[in-house]
Design a protein around this motif. Structure first.
Motif, short mmCIF file in Angstrom:
data_model
loop_
_atom_site.label_atom_id
_atom_site.label_comp_id
_atom_site.label_asym_id
_atom_site.label_seq_id
_atom_site.Cartn_x
_atom_site.Cartn_y
_atom_site.Cartn_z
N ARG A 3 -0.40 5.17 0.51
CA ARG A 3 -1.44 5.54 -0.45
C ARG A 3 -2.10 4.28 -1.00
NH1 ARG A 3 2.74 9.48 -3.74
NH2 ARG A 3 3.25 10.78 -1.94
N PHE A 4 -3.42 4.26 -1.00
CA PHE A 4 -4.17 3.14 -1.58
C PHE A 4 -4.68 3.56 -2.95
CE2 PHE A 4 -4.20 2.30 2.91
CZ PHE A 4 -4.03 0.94 2.98
N VAL A 5 -4.38 2.75 -3.96
CA VAL A 5 -4.78 3.07 -5.33
C VAL A 5 -5.34 1.81 -5.99
CG1 VAL A 5 -3.02 4.88 -5.57
CG2 VAL A 5 -2.50 2.55 -6.27
N ASP A 6 -6.10 1.98 -7.06
CA ASP A 6 -6.59 0.83 -7.81
C ASP A 6 -5.45 0.13 -8.54
OD1 ASP A 6 -9.21 1.13 -7.00
OD2 ASP A 6 -9.73 2.40 -8.71
N THR A 7 -4.64 0.91 -9.24
CA THR A 7 -3.53 0.36 -10.01
C THR A 7 -2.26 1.16 -9.72
OG1 THR A 7 -5.10 -0.16 -11.76
CG2 THR A 7 -2.78 -0.26 -12.33
N PRO A 8 -1.24 0.52 -9.13
CA PRO A 8 0.01 1.25 -8.86
C PRO A 8 0.77 1.54 -10.16
CG PRO A 8 0.21 -1.03 -8.18
CD PRO A 8 -1.20 -0.84 -8.66
N GLU A 9 1.67 2.51 -10.07
CA GLU A 9 2.44 2.94 -11.24
C GLU A 9 3.67 2.07 -11.44
OE1 GLU A 9 3.33 6.96 -10.27
OE2 GLU A 9 1.34 7.67 -10.76
N CYS A 10 3.52 0.78 -11.38
CA CYS A 10 4.64 -0.13 -11.63
C CYS A 10 4.11 -1.36 -12.37
CB CYS A 10 5.33 -0.53 -10.33
SG CYS A 10 4.26 -1.34 -9.15
N TRP A 11 4.99 -1.98 -13.10
CA TRP A 11 4.61 -3.17 -13.86
C TRP A 11 4.68 -4.40 -12.97
CZ3 TRP A 11 2.84 -2.81 -18.76
CH2 TRP A 11 3.05 -1.61 -19.41
N GLY A 15 2.34 -3.27 -5.07
CA GLY A 15 2.73 -2.20 -4.16
C GLY A 15 4.22 -1.93 -4.23
N TYR A 16 4.61 -0.78 -3.70
CA TYR A 16 6.02 -0.41 -3.64
C TYR A 16 6.18 0.73 -2.64
CZ TYR A 16 4.68 3.52 -6.66
OH TYR A 16 4.09 4.64 -7.19
N HIS A 17 7.42 1.03 -2.29
CA HIS A 17 7.70 2.19 -1.44
C HIS A 17 8.83 2.99 -2.08
CE1 HIS A 17 10.21 -1.11 0.04
NE2 HIS A 17 11.09 -0.20 0.40
N ASP A 18 8.80 4.31 -1.83
CA ASP A 18 9.75 5.21 -2.48
C ASP A 18 9.83 6.49 -1.66
OD1 ASP A 18 11.55 6.15 -4.35
OD2 ASP A 18 10.21 5.94 -6.05
N LEU A 19 10.51 7.49 -2.22
CA LEU A 19 10.61 8.80 -1.59
C LEU A 19 9.98 9.85 -2.49
CD1 LEU A 19 14.33 8.66 -0.41
CD2 LEU A 19 12.29 8.32 0.98
N THR A 30 -5.48 -1.81 -4.28
CA THR A 30 -6.67 -2.32 -3.60
C THR A 30 -7.32 -3.47 -4.37
OG1 THR A 30 -8.03 -0.67 -4.72
CG2 THR A 30 -7.19 -0.10 -2.55
N LEU A 31 -6.74 -3.88 -5.50
CA LEU A 31 -7.38 -4.87 -6.36
C LEU A 31 -7.26 -6.30 -5.85
CD1 LEU A 31 -6.50 -3.46 -9.88
CD2 LEU A 31 -8.60 -3.15 -8.55
N ASP A 32 -6.12 -6.69 -5.33
CA ASP A 32 -5.91 -8.08 -4.91
C ASP A 32 -6.00 -8.18 -3.39
OD1 ASP A 32 -5.57 -9.12 -7.51
OD2 ASP A 32 -3.52 -8.35 -7.54
N ASP A 33 -5.17 -9.00 -2.81
CA ASP A 33 -5.10 -9.14 -1.35
C ASP A 33 -4.35 -7.95 -0.78
OD1 ASP A 33 -6.38 -11.59 -1.45
OD2 ASP A 33 -4.51 -12.71 -1.63
N TRP A 34 -5.02 -6.82 -0.65
CA TRP A 34 -4.36 -5.58 -0.24
C TRP A 34 -3.77 -5.69 1.16
CZ3 TRP A 34 -5.76 -2.93 4.06
CH2 TRP A 34 -7.02 -3.20 4.60
N GLN A 35 -4.32 -6.54 2.02
CA GLN A 35 -3.80 -6.66 3.37
C GLN A 35 -2.37 -7.22 3.37
OE1 GLN A 35 -6.67 -8.01 2.28
NE2 GLN A 35 -8.35 -7.56 3.67
N VAL A 36 -2.10 -8.17 2.48
CA VAL A 36 -0.75 -8.74 2.38
C VAL A 36 0.22 -7.68 1.87
CG1 VAL A 36 0.66 -10.47 1.18
CG2 VAL A 36 -1.64 -11.06 2.00
#
Length: 86
Positions: A3-11, A15-19, A30-36
């Protein structure tokens, strides 16, 4: 699913991964270097999609258990060496 979002739900993360109901997913800002961030989360979700794999290290003193986060050691090394200037 990624999922691509403007602001992830973490401090303090991009990015992060979960279930979600047992299904693996990743969130990428998508705000910074999203490719990295995308490649980081992609590798980790491919290697350990259900967040249940670990590495067990048993030296002579104490056993240590590490979550299998394949992109994290590379990320730490890049931050250590990537900031050098000549």
């Amino acid at each position: 699913e990624i999922r691509f979002v403007d602001t992830p739900e973490c401090w303090f993360c991009s990015g992060y991964h979960d279930l979600d109901n047992g299904m693996p997913y990743a969130v990428v800002s998508t705000l910074d270097d999203w490719q990295v961030t995308f490649s980081h989360e992609l590798w980790e979700i491919l290697v350990n999609p259900y967040l249940d794999r670990v590495a067990i290290v048993q030296p002579k003193t104490a056993t240590r258990i590490y979550a299998l986060e394949t992109a994290d050691p590379v990320e730490r090394r890049a931050s250590r060496f990537g900031s050098r200037t000549s």
